[in-house]
Design an enzyme around this catalytic site. Sequence first.
Site, mmCIF file in Angstrom:
data_model
loop_
_atom_site.group_PDB
_atom_site.id
_atom_site.type_symbol
_atom_site.label_atom_id
_atom_site.label_comp_id
_atom_site.label_asym_id
_atom_site.label_seq_id
_atom_site.Cartn_x
_atom_site.Cartn_y
_atom_site.Cartn_z
ATOM 1 N N LYS A 191 4.608 5.583 3.372
ATOM 2 C CA LYS A 191 5.250 4.396 2.772
ATOM 3 C C LYS A 191 6.709 4.713 2.410
ATOM 4 C CE LYS A 191 2.209 4.270 -0.607
ATOM 5 N NZ LYS A 191 1.368 5.427 -0.208
ATOM 6 N N ARG A 246 -0.691 -1.820 -6.641
ATOM 7 C CA ARG A 246 -1.720 -0.832 -6.342
ATOM 8 C C ARG A 246 -3.067 -1.214 -6.933
ATOM 9 N NH1 ARG A 246 1.683 4.013 -5.612
ATOM 10 N NH2 ARG A 246 0.305 5.736 -5.249
ATOM 11 N N ARG A 250 4.214 18.561 2.395
ATOM 12 C CA ARG A 250 5.386 17.818 1.913
ATOM 13 C C ARG A 250 6.224 18.665 0.950
ATOM 14 N NH1 ARG A 250 4.799 12.015 -0.594
ATOM 15 N NH2 ARG A 250 3.127 12.976 -1.781
ATOM 16 N N ARG A 300 5.258 18.777 -4.834
ATOM 17 C CA ARG A 300 4.864 17.910 -5.953
ATOM 18 C C ARG A 300 3.578 18.408 -6.594
ATOM 19 N NH1 ARG A 300 5.310 11.669 -3.992
ATOM 20 N NH2 ARG A 300 3.268 11.562 -4.980
#
Length: 211
Positions: A13, A86, A125, A158
Site C-alpha cells: 500500500k 481499517r 523491509r 520496524r
Amino acid sequence: MRLIFLGPPGAGKGTQAELFTKEHRLAHISTGDILRDAVKRGTPLGLKAKQYMDSGALVPDDVVVAIVAQKLAGIDGGFVLDGFPRTLAQAEALDKILDESNGNLDAAVYLDVNEDTVVRRLSGRRICRKCGANYHVENMPPHREGVCDKCGGELYQREDDRPEVVRERLEVYRRETAPLIDYYRTRDLLRTVVADPPPEEVMKELGKVLA
Ligand code: AP5
C-alpha cells in the site's frame, strides 16, 4: 481522484501510494506514517499509539479518525488514504467526513497478495530513520547496504516487522479489515489489483483499473 488503498500488511500500500500520488499529484495520507512519526517525536499521541503498534494491535478508532479528519480538512485536491480505513467503524466515519464536505470516494483499491509474499516482504523491509524511505533487502535494496539512497540516513527494521508481531497483524487484518472488501464491493467502489508481482507491474495494473 479520492482513493483508498486496502490490503494486508506488506501488500505494498505504502509503496504504490507513494508512486501513484507522485505521478498524479495527489496527497498521500498514511496513518501508519503519521503514527510512527508521533512515536518518534514522543508526542502524547505517539506515547498512546506505541503500545498498540508494537504489539500489532490497531490504535483506537476515535484516535485515528480524528487524525484523518484533520488531514482531509487541510486538503483541497485529491488524495490516497493508505492504511485507513481499517475497521467498519472507520469506513463509516470516513463516509460521514466526506458527506459533510460534499465529497465522495472514487475507488477503494484492494491490493490482493499471497500470505507467503507478505511474510517475505515484511521480514526484508528496511526503513530510513531520517526520512522514512522504504527499502527491501532483496527486492528494492539501497545502493549501499544499510544507508538511505535519498538522504544518507541509517536503515532499520520496524519493531512490528518481527515474525511474532507480523502474525498478530495478519490476524487483526483478517478479523477487522478484510470485511471492508465487501463493504466497498457492495458500494461498487472496489477495484482489485493482484499485488504479488514487482512494484512497476503492480503500478501498471493499478493504472489500468483506475483508468
Ligand atoms: P501501517 O504502517 O499502515 O502498516 P500495515 O498496514 O501493516 O502496512 P505495511 O506498512 O506493513 O505494508 P504496506 O502494505 O504499506 O507495504 P509496503 O509498501 O510498506 O500501520 C502500522 C500500525 O499502525 C498498525 O499495525 C496499527 O497499529 C497502526 N495503524 C495504522 N493505521 C491504522 C488505522 N487506520 N487504524 C488503527 N491503527 C492503525 O511494502 C512492504 C515491503 O515490501 C517493503 O519492504 C517494500 O519495499 C516491499 N514491496 C512493496 N511492494 C512490493 C512488490 N510489488 N514487490 C516486491 N516488494 C515489494
